[in-house]
Write an enzyme that holds these catalytic residues in place. Structure first.
Site, PDB file in Angstrom:
ATOM      1  CB  CYS A  76      -0.988  -0.029   1.179  1.00  0.00           C
ATOM      2  SG  CYS A  76      -0.267   0.135   2.817  1.00  0.00           S
ATOM      3  CG  HIS A 132      15.247 -14.913  13.970  1.00  0.00           C
ATOM      4  ND1 HIS A 132      15.815 -14.053  14.884  1.00  0.00           N
ATOM      5  CD2 HIS A 132      16.231 -15.789  13.622  1.00  0.00           C
ATOM      6  CE1 HIS A 132      17.089 -14.392  15.086  1.00  0.00           C
ATOM      7  NE2 HIS A 132      17.366 -15.427  14.319  1.00  0.00           N
TER       8      HIS A 132
HETATM    9  C1  RB5 Z   1      -4.121   5.229   0.655  1.00  0.00           C
HETATM   10  O1  RB5 Z   1      -4.208   6.580   0.399  1.00  0.00           O
HETATM   11  C2  RB5 Z   1      -3.193   4.948   1.821  1.00  0.00           C
HETATM   12  O2  RB5 Z   1      -3.804   5.323   3.013  1.00  0.00           O
HETATM   13  C3  RB5 Z   1      -2.789   3.500   1.859  1.00  0.00           C
HETATM   14  O3  RB5 Z   1      -2.165   3.174   0.665  1.00  0.00           O
HETATM   15  C4  RB5 Z   1      -1.830   3.068   2.946  1.00  0.00           C
HETATM   16  O4  RB5 Z   1      -0.692   3.863   2.956  1.00  0.00           O
HETATM   17  C5  RB5 Z   1      -2.405   2.885   4.279  1.00  0.00           C
HETATM   18  O5  RB5 Z   1      -1.738   2.502   5.259  1.00  0.00           O
END
Ligand code: RB5
Length: 144
Positions: free
Chosen positions: A65, A98
């Site tokens: 993300c 680990h």
């Molecule tokens: C999306 O904008 C963002 O919040 C997501 O990709 C991530 O970084 C969340 O932890």
């Protein structure tokens, strides 16, 4: 070795680059999405990946993300998932040696592609030590 990869929109660009790299290495990869930079919710991809790994459809997951934080938190809600947010080569080595991580997590907005490839290769070239570390992994699963 089958790898599955998934991201939200914040990780999409990095996911595409990792996917291209792994395919060029003749590593089998399943792409669980997302498939564009349109805004999506990272928990949807974390949960999809967790089920994929727990159902043994792949040996290792990669989740991305923006920062790697939210998608790690969501994936680690699943019993049996050990999702490790990797931020250097030492952590990549230890996450296998680990922790025997079954999902690697990266930040699409925080980590250069070349560094991430190095972390993936370090992890893949390391073995789980077992022994006392297996005892500790068992304790993760038994705590209520
Ligand atoms: C999306 O904008 C963002 O919040 C997501 O990709 C991530 O970084 C969340 O932890």
């Amino acid at each position: 070795m089958k790898i599955a990869i998934a991201s939200d929109h914040g990780g999409f660009d990095l996911k595409e680059k990792i996917l291209t790299y792994l395919k060029a290495q003749n590593i089998s990869v399943d792409d669980l999405g997302t498939h564009s930079t349109d805004s999506v919710d990272y928990p949807d991809y974390a949960h999809k990946m967790a089920h994929y790994i727990l159902n043994k459809k792949a040996d290792l997951g990669i989740l991305i993300c923006g920062t790697g934080v939210g998608i790690s938190i969501a994936a680690n809600r699943h019993k049996g998932i050990r999702a490790a947010l990797i931020y250097n080569n030492f952590v990549a080595e230890m996450a296998k040696k680990h922790n025997n991580a079954n999902i690697l997590v990266f930040g699409g907005r925080t980590m250069p592609f070349e560094d991430v490839i190095s972390y993936i290769n370090t992890f893949l070239n390391t073995s789980f030590e077992g022994g006392r570390h297996q005892t500790r992994l068992n304790k993760i699963e038994t705590e209520e």
